[in-house]
Design a protein around this motif. Structure first.
Motif, PDB file in Angstrom:
ATOM      1  N   PRO A 143      30.161  44.432  38.836  1.00  8.22           N
ATOM      2  CA  PRO A 143      30.929  44.820  39.048  1.00  8.22           C
ATOM      3  C   PRO A 143      30.941  46.395  39.942  1.00  8.22           C
ATOM      4  O   PRO A 143      30.083  46.816  40.038  1.00  8.22           O
ATOM      5  CB  PRO A 143      31.860  44.866  37.742  1.00  8.22           C
ATOM      6  CG  PRO A 143      30.008  45.873  37.319  1.00  8.22           C
ATOM      7  CD  PRO A 143      28.891  44.342  38.482  1.00  8.22           C
ATOM      8  N   PRO A 164      34.325  32.739  35.721  1.00  7.75           N
ATOM      9  CA  PRO A 164      33.963  34.222  34.335  1.00  7.75           C
ATOM     10  C   PRO A 164      32.617  34.215  33.710  1.00  7.75           C
ATOM     11  O   PRO A 164      33.573  33.664  32.580  1.00  7.75           O
ATOM     12  CB  PRO A 164      35.354  34.953  33.622  1.00  7.75           C
ATOM     13  CG  PRO A 164      35.779  33.516  33.839  1.00  7.75           C
ATOM     14  CD  PRO A 164      35.336  32.740  34.916  1.00  7.75           C
ATOM     15  N   CYS A 169      37.289  38.354  33.560  1.00  2.12           N
ATOM     16  CA  CYS A 169      36.979  39.609  34.864  1.00  2.12           C
ATOM     17  C   CYS A 169      38.273  39.929  35.440  1.00  2.12           C
ATOM     18  O   CYS A 169      39.407  38.420  35.960  1.00  2.12           O
ATOM     19  CB  CYS A 169      36.295  38.920  35.501  1.00  2.12           C
ATOM     20  SG  CYS A 169      34.353  38.605  34.855  1.00  2.12           S
ATOM     21  N   ARG A 170      38.169  41.351  35.928  1.00  5.22           N
ATOM     22  CA  ARG A 170      39.938  41.394  36.686  1.00  5.22           C
ATOM     23  C   ARG A 170      39.015  41.029  38.501  1.00  5.22           C
ATOM     24  O   ARG A 170      38.642  41.956  38.544  1.00  5.22           O
ATOM     25  CB  ARG A 170      40.297  42.711  36.320  1.00  5.22           C
ATOM     26  CG  ARG A 170      41.819  42.775  37.292  1.00  5.22           C
ATOM     27  CD  ARG A 170      42.844  43.353  36.503  1.00  5.22           C
ATOM     28  NE  ARG A 170      42.756  43.356  35.204  1.00  5.22           N
ATOM     29  CZ  ARG A 170      43.966  43.129  34.689  1.00  5.22           C
ATOM     30  NH1 ARG A 170      44.420  42.757  36.053  1.00  5.22           N
ATOM     31  NH2 ARG A 170      44.792  42.690  33.866  1.00  5.22           N
ATOM     32  N   THR A 171      40.763  39.999  39.200  1.00  9.86           N
ATOM     33  CA  THR A 171      39.386  39.827  40.374  1.00  9.86           C
ATOM     34  C   THR A 171      40.809  39.556  41.299  1.00  9.86           C
ATOM     35  O   THR A 171      41.966  39.265  41.032  1.00  9.86           O
ATOM     36  CB  THR A 171      38.866  38.782  40.218  1.00  9.86           C
ATOM     37  OG1 THR A 171      38.217  38.278  38.950  1.00  9.86           O
ATOM     38  CG2 THR A 171      38.245  38.365  41.498  1.00  9.86           C
ATOM     39  N   THR A 173      40.842  38.965  45.685  1.00  7.63           N
ATOM     40  CA  THR A 173      40.356  38.509  46.419  1.00  7.63           C
ATOM     41  C   THR A 173      40.458  38.398  47.755  1.00  7.63           C
ATOM     42  O   THR A 173      41.809  38.383  47.949  1.00  7.63           O
ATOM     43  CB  THR A 173      39.456  36.812  46.117  1.00  7.63           C
ATOM     44  OG1 THR A 173      40.680  36.004  45.844  1.00  7.63           O
ATOM     45  CG2 THR A 173      38.908  36.522  44.819  1.00  7.63           C
ATOM     46  N   ASN A 182      44.499  40.656  41.832  1.00  7.74           N
ATOM     47  CA  ASN A 182      43.969  41.928  40.237  1.00  7.74           C
ATOM     48  C   ASN A 182      44.213  40.636  39.041  1.00  7.74           C
ATOM     49  O   ASN A 182      44.926  41.420  38.121  1.00  7.74           O
ATOM     50  CB  ASN A 182      44.674  42.121  40.251  1.00  7.74           C
ATOM     51  CG  ASN A 182      44.194  43.528  41.387  1.00  7.74           C
ATOM     52  OD1 ASN A 182      42.889  43.698  41.341  1.00  7.74           O
ATOM     53  ND2 ASN A 182      45.143  43.856  42.345  1.00  7.74           N
ATOM     54  N   VAL A 211      36.024  40.064  47.357  1.00  7.48           N
ATOM     55  CA  VAL A 211      36.222  39.972  46.029  1.00  7.48           C
ATOM     56  C   VAL A 211      35.373  41.568  45.223  1.00  7.48           C
ATOM     57  O   VAL A 211      34.122  42.042  45.720  1.00  7.48           O
ATOM     58  CB  VAL A 211      34.905  39.235  45.636  1.00  7.48           C
ATOM     59  CG1 VAL A 211      35.016  39.056  43.976  1.00  7.48           C
ATOM     60  CG2 VAL A 211      34.760  37.886  46.412  1.00  7.48           C
ATOM     61  N   THR A 213      35.401  42.898  41.148  1.00  5.38           N
ATOM     62  CA  THR A 213      35.283  42.357  39.826  1.00  5.38           C
ATOM     63  C   THR A 213      35.361  43.419  39.361  1.00  5.38           C
ATOM     64  O   THR A 213      34.252  44.237  39.906  1.00  5.38           O
ATOM     65  CB  THR A 213      34.587  41.454  39.804  1.00  5.38           C
ATOM     66  OG1 THR A 213      34.734  41.838  39.415  1.00  5.38           O
ATOM     67  CG2 THR A 213      33.294  41.648  40.609  1.00  5.38           C
ATOM     68  N   ASP A 214      35.890  43.753  37.700  1.00  3.31           N
ATOM     69  CA  ASP A 214      35.504  44.533  36.861  1.00  3.31           C
ATOM     70  C   ASP A 214      34.582  43.926  36.136  1.00  3.31           C
ATOM     71  O   ASP A 214      34.025  45.119  35.565  1.00  3.31           O
ATOM     72  CB  ASP A 214      36.267  45.053  36.123  1.00  3.31           C
ATOM     73  CG  ASP A 214      37.103  44.684  35.530  1.00  3.31           C
ATOM     74  OD1 ASP A 214      37.131  43.177  35.275  1.00  3.31           O
ATOM     75  OD2 ASP A 214      37.822  44.510  34.537  1.00  3.31           O
ATOM     76  N   LEU A 217      30.650  38.906  37.798  1.00  6.87           N
ATOM     77  CA  LEU A 217      31.523  37.024  38.044  1.00  6.87           C
ATOM     78  C   LEU A 217      30.369  36.349  38.804  1.00  6.87           C
ATOM     79  O   LEU A 217      29.949  36.959  40.520  1.00  6.87           O
ATOM     80  CB  LEU A 217      32.708  37.297  38.400  1.00  6.87           C
ATOM     81  CG  LEU A 217      33.769  36.749  39.702  1.00  6.87           C
ATOM     82  CD1 LEU A 217      34.558  36.164  38.007  1.00  6.87           C
ATOM     83  CD2 LEU A 217      34.520  37.299  39.817  1.00  6.87           C
TER      84      LEU A 217
END
Length: 228
Positions: A143, A164, A169-171, A173, A182, A211, A213-214, A217
């Motif tokens: 992340p 995930p 996961c806030r993602t 791409t 998001n 990508v 991600t927070d 992932l």
């Protein structure tokens, strides 16, 4: 690793450190029959409940280091990786990537254990850790940074996914056919399996995939058996 497609020989040509985790030594011994001396690991580690006596004796005779790790709280893969990370530091080796062959087929629980090792690796080493087997590659994205994935080597298959495993996961791409803006990936909600790459005109290269991600992932992708 199988008889039809194996990156073993080309990886060994550039590898500065080679290892087997316990019973993997049996598999290495079998698939390199008649050429074992050209595929010797630097060390074999594990609790040695899987390696056969014949294989253990062969590699011991060839001066491969045997490192017994009896801790049952961690898998042989995780313990083997820990030794490798320490060896890289101790010998000040210049390493770009750690590549693992195997661990994504056969028993489902052992496949999940391989993925769990990717989570351990995040705190063990800053080096990327890839797992390859047959037509699949798995890589856990860290992340907090933008990951730029070059998918133009000619060895990529048609599918990819973002899973995930550890939690939501806030993602975001780019470069995929079905991009995420998001959005939150989570089990029971949205999971990006069976994705693919953004279409391009005939003769053009695929766009680089990015990508963000927070949370950790899991990225996985197909590997083509046909070298283009």
């Amino acid at each position: 690793m199988d008889e039809e497609f194996t990156p073993l020989d080309c990886l060994l040509a550039t590898a500065v450190l080679r290892a087997c985790a316990d019973g993997a030594a049996n598999h290495l011994y079998d698939i390199t029959a008649g050429q074992q001396d050209s595929f010797l690991p630097d060390y074999i580690s594990g609790d040695f409940d899987s390696i056969t006596a014949e294989v253990k004796a062969f590699y011991a005779e060839k001066k491969c280091q045997l490192v017994e790790t009896a801790d049952q709280d961690l898998t042989d893969f995780t313990k083997c990786l820990a030794i490798m990370v320490e060896e890289i530091k101790r010998r000040q080796l210049q390493v770009d990537t750690i590549v693992t062959l195997g661990g994504l087929a056969g028993r489902f629980d052992q496949t999940m254990a391989s993925i769990e090792t990717l989570f351990h690796a995040l705190s063990m080493t800053p080096l990327p850790l890839l797992v390859l087997q047959e037509c699949s590659l798995a890589y856990l994205l860290r992340p907090g940074s933008i990951h730029r994935l070059d998918v133009n080597t000619g060895l990529e298959g048609d599918w990819c996914s973002l899973i995930p495993i550890g939690g939501p996961c806030r993602t975001h791409t780019t470069g995929l056919k079905w991009n995420l803006d998001n959005q939150v990936l989570q089990f029971g909600g949205l999971v990006s399996t069976s994705n693919t790459y953004e279409p391009v005109a005939p003769g053009d290269q695929r766009k680089t995939v990015t990508v963000t991600t927070d949370q950790p992932l899991l990225w996985s992708m197909g590997i083509s058996r046909d070298r283009k």
